[in-house]
Design a protein around this motif. Structure first.
Motif, PDB file in Angstrom:
ATOM      1  N   VAL A 461      41.654  47.930  36.820  1.00  0.00           N
ATOM      2  CA  VAL A 461      40.259  48.342  36.976  1.00  0.00           C
ATOM      3  C   VAL A 461      39.331  47.275  36.422  1.00  0.00           C
ATOM      4  O   VAL A 461      38.317  46.918  37.030  1.00  0.00           O
ATOM      5  N   MET A 462      39.694  46.727  35.241  1.00  0.00           N
ATOM      6  CA  MET A 462      38.865  45.704  34.623  1.00  0.00           C
ATOM      7  C   MET A 462      38.811  44.449  35.476  1.00  0.00           C
ATOM      8  O   MET A 462      37.757  43.827  35.637  1.00  0.00           O
ATOM      9  N   SER A 463      39.944  44.067  36.063  1.00  0.00           N
ATOM     10  CA  SER A 463      39.988  42.878  36.914  1.00  0.00           C
ATOM     11  C   SER A 463      39.109  43.060  38.145  1.00  0.00           C
ATOM     12  O   SER A 463      38.410  42.133  38.570  1.00  0.00           O
ATOM     13  N   GLU A 464      39.124  44.259  38.735  1.00  0.00           N
ATOM     14  CA  GLU A 464      38.280  44.527  39.902  1.00  0.00           C
ATOM     15  C   GLU A 464      36.797  44.437  39.529  1.00  0.00           C
ATOM     16  O   GLU A 464      35.996  43.860  40.285  1.00  0.00           O
ATOM     17  N   CYS A 465      36.435  45.000  38.392  1.00  0.00           N
ATOM     18  CA  CYS A 465      35.040  44.917  37.934  1.00  0.00           C
ATOM     19  C   CYS A 465      34.634  43.479  37.687  1.00  0.00           C
ATOM     20  O   CYS A 465      33.502  43.064  37.981  1.00  0.00           O
ATOM     21  N   CYS A 466      35.563  42.719  37.150  1.00  0.00           N
ATOM     22  CA  CYS A 466      35.332  41.306  36.867  1.00  0.00           C
ATOM     23  C   CYS A 466      35.057  40.543  38.163  1.00  0.00           C
ATOM     24  O   CYS A 466      34.096  39.773  38.261  1.00  0.00           O
ATOM     25  N   VAL A 467      35.894  40.753  39.172  1.00  0.00           N
ATOM     26  CA  VAL A 467      35.722  40.099  40.477  1.00  0.00           C
ATOM     27  C   VAL A 467      34.376  40.483  41.086  1.00  0.00           C
ATOM     28  O   VAL A 467      33.615  39.622  41.562  1.00  0.00           O
ATOM     29  N   ASN A 468      34.074  41.773  41.091  1.00  0.00           N
ATOM     30  CA  ASN A 468      32.806  42.236  41.673  1.00  0.00           C
ATOM     31  C   ASN A 468      31.604  41.651  40.947  1.00  0.00           C
ATOM     32  O   ASN A 468      30.590  41.306  41.568  1.00  0.00           O
ATOM     33  N   SER A 469      31.698  41.529  39.621  1.00  0.00           N
ATOM     34  CA  SER A 469      30.605  40.982  38.838  1.00  0.00           C
ATOM     35  C   SER A 469      30.310  39.543  39.231  1.00  0.00           C
ATOM     36  O   SER A 469      29.156  39.155  39.445  1.00  0.00           O
ATOM     37  N   VAL A 470      31.374  38.722  39.340  1.00  0.00           N
ATOM     38  CA  VAL A 470      31.200  37.305  39.669  1.00  0.00           C
ATOM     39  C   VAL A 470      30.583  37.142  41.058  1.00  0.00           C
ATOM     40  O   VAL A 470      29.598  36.419  41.244  1.00  0.00           O
ATOM     41  N   TYR A 471      31.148  37.822  42.045  1.00  0.00           N
ATOM     42  CA  TYR A 471      30.685  37.624  43.422  1.00  0.00           C
ATOM     43  C   TYR A 471      29.355  38.317  43.701  1.00  0.00           C
ATOM     44  O   TYR A 471      28.567  37.837  44.534  1.00  0.00           O
ATOM     45  N   ASP A 472      29.051  39.404  43.016  1.00  0.00           N
ATOM     46  CA  ASP A 472      27.743  40.031  43.171  1.00  0.00           C
ATOM     47  C   ASP A 472      26.637  39.100  42.669  1.00  0.00           C
ATOM     48  O   ASP A 472      25.562  39.009  43.278  1.00  0.00           O
ATOM     49  N   GLN A 473      26.929  38.402  41.556  1.00  0.00           N
ATOM     50  CA  GLN A 473      25.943  37.452  41.046  1.00  0.00           C
ATOM     51  C   GLN A 473      25.773  36.260  41.988  1.00  0.00           C
ATOM     52  O   GLN A 473      24.676  35.732  42.155  1.00  0.00           O
TER      53      GLN A 473
END
Length: 515
Positions: A461-473
């Motif tokens: 779950v943390m890895s998915e949030c991490c990926v989404n955070s980077v690409y959303d920015q």
């Protein structure tokens, strides 16, 4: 040059101020002799001197060869006795000392196990105040006698912490509430205690050159004033509730503002068991993997999406309960301390995580430097962030699974040799990272207790949030729809790879169990 008359006035002013401060402290603490600054300072200095002397005279001057079984046995005994002395000091001086002692209990990657295990007692056996002291604070702050406010008030606290204790009560209108009351001695002692601890840390660094804990003093000095203001805690609680208003399984107790002051916080009483209470989980037929998933989602979104992170997630502050839907609800308590993360920090931290997942040393070094870690210490930083060995990181921690007992044994065995590097990392890293370390470690500890760590649910779950955070920015910075579409496709592809890795891990684990 100052005149002798001026120096006399200055000297007597200092003496007068010291007596006035002492008198104020005594008055605020019911004329308890233990509240006098010089008494607390002397007690702390004597304890540190005794600990330092034990190491210097009994261990460093022993005839045993360093690293031998005899040397290690003696060192373990001195660790244990020193930890017990430190525990006695924390329990006697209370307040800020309890808070720091509890934090030391989380530093199992730095401190000897004897210290960590001894100081953990402070989480469940923090000193409590008599009911008359609790009533005194309530009457002073709410301007009413407690009998006018409450229909009933449980004299035994349901929770006792370093800075306050919580009682269950029923208001005159029938509402069941939790009453959090600050220990009366804390406000009067906090400033003196912080100055004392700063001197003691400097003394310890002289006795132990590798002891670099100034960062701990700096963080405590910054955090304690926030935690001592219960009105700020109430605002934090309402903020986190608003940020996660769409998550139906998260509960934050409602604040009763009419009964809230800087030293008193009255809120809705919520039933539930501690997140690490396995008997409660089994009795209520709660799925521990559901708990792990939700904790992972909750704290990952705090870190990578909102940049507002609950920074005291020990088991006593996280309650679980069976919901009417059949799954579990999570109740978050104690909102006194939050890490507020800048957009730049979140971007660098998320990219550092992605570089670990990709086993990319070049970007690990780059983003660790952005977070304050220069040179070859990026590897140590990666180990501290993940709780894994460098060998495991190089193999790929997504596929490799969780740390084995053998890996943990190797980490502990090598602890003395890597301690200076760890201390340097903690001394150099971006200050926002320190509370993230604490949060990561405690979440891992909860997962270990729940026996859910082998499936790495929170990690996924943390890895998915991490990926989404980077690409959303990255999408926010796009100048065209086409560029945004390209980044969106890369984002989906990265998430797909992550899920394939995770499924592979689950199938591998299942196959091994079937043999």
């Amino acid at each position: 040059m100052f005149s002798s008359g001026f120096r006399r006035v200055f000297k007597y002013s200092l003496v007068g101020s010291a007596f006035a401060a002492t008198g104020y402290s005594l008055q605020q603490n019911n004329y308890d002799i233990n509240s006098i600054g010089i008494v607390r300072l002397t007690r702390a200095a004597v304890t540190v001197f005794e600990i330092g002397s034990a190491y210097r005279n009994k261990l460093y001057k022993s005839n045993f060869e360093k690293g031998s079984n005899e040397y290690n046995d003696l060192k373990s005994k001195i660790h244990k006795k020193s930890a017990e002395k430190l525990l006695d000091l924390c329990c006697t001086n209370k307040g800020v000392y309890i808070k720091v002692g509890q934090y030391l209990a989380t530093l199992d990657y730095i401190l000897p196990n004897e210290f960590v295990q001894t100081m953990k007692i402070l989480y469940s056996h923090a000193p409590k105040n008599d009911l008359k002291d609790v009533y005194k604070v309530l009457k002073e702050d709410l301007k009413k006698d407690p009998d006018e406010l409450f229909e009933s008030f449980n004299p035994e606290p349901i929770g006792t912490a370093s800075l306050a204790q919580v009682h269950k009560a029923v208001l005159k209108d029938g509402r069941c509430v939790a009453v959090k009351v600050q220990h009366p001695y804390v406000q009067g002692n906090a400033r003196v205690d912080m100055k004392t601890m700063e001197y003691l840390v400097k003394l310890m660094s002289y006795v132990f050159p590798e002891f670099r804990f100034q960062w701990l003093v700096d963080e405590t000095k910054k955090n304690i004033p926030q935690e001592l203001n219960f009105e700020l805690e109430a605002k934090n609680a309402e903020k986190i509730e608003a940020l996660f208003k769409d998550i139906r399984w998260l509960r934050v107790p409602k604040i009763l503002w009419n009964f809230t002051t800087p030293r008193v916080l009255i809120m809705e009483f919520v039933e539930g068991g501690q997140v690490n209470d396995l008997d409660y989980i089994q009795a209520n037929k709660i799925d521990p993997y559901d708990i792990a998933d939700k904790l992972g989602k909750l704290y990952s979104e705090m870190i990578f999406k909102h940049g507002f992170v609950h920074s005291d997630p020990h088991p006593g502050n996280i309650l679980i309960s069976k919901s009417e839907r059949g799954d579990c609800d999570i109740t978050l308590l104690d909102h006194g301390l939050y890490a507020v993360l800048s957009d730049e920090f979140r971007f660098n931290y998320a990219n550092f995580w992605l570089s670990i997942l990709d086993k990319n040393r070049k970007t690990m070094r780059l983003y660790s430097k952005q977070l304050g870690i220069d040179g070859d210490l990026y590897g140590m930083f990666a180990c501290m962030v993940t709780g894994r060995s460098w060998d495991s990181i190089n193999k790929g921690i997504v596929v490799d699974g969780v740390a084995t007992k053998g890996e943990l044994d190797v980490l502990k065995k090598n602890l003395p040799s890597i301690l200076p590097q760890m201390a340097t990392v903690l001394d150099s890293v971006n200050r926002q990272m320190l509370l993230i370390f604490k949060t990561n470690d405690l979440i891992r500890g909860i997962e270990h207790t729940l026996k859910t760590s082998k499936k790495m649910r929170a990690f996924k779950v943390m890895s998915e949030c991490c990926v989404n955070s980077v690409y959303d920015q990255k999408k926010v910075k796009c100048s065209s729809k086409f560029d945004k579409l390209k980044i969106l496709l890369v984002q989906y592809w990265t998430l797909l790879k992550l899920n394939i890795y995770y499924k592979y891990l689950q199938l591998s684990t299942f196959s091994l169990r079937s043999l």
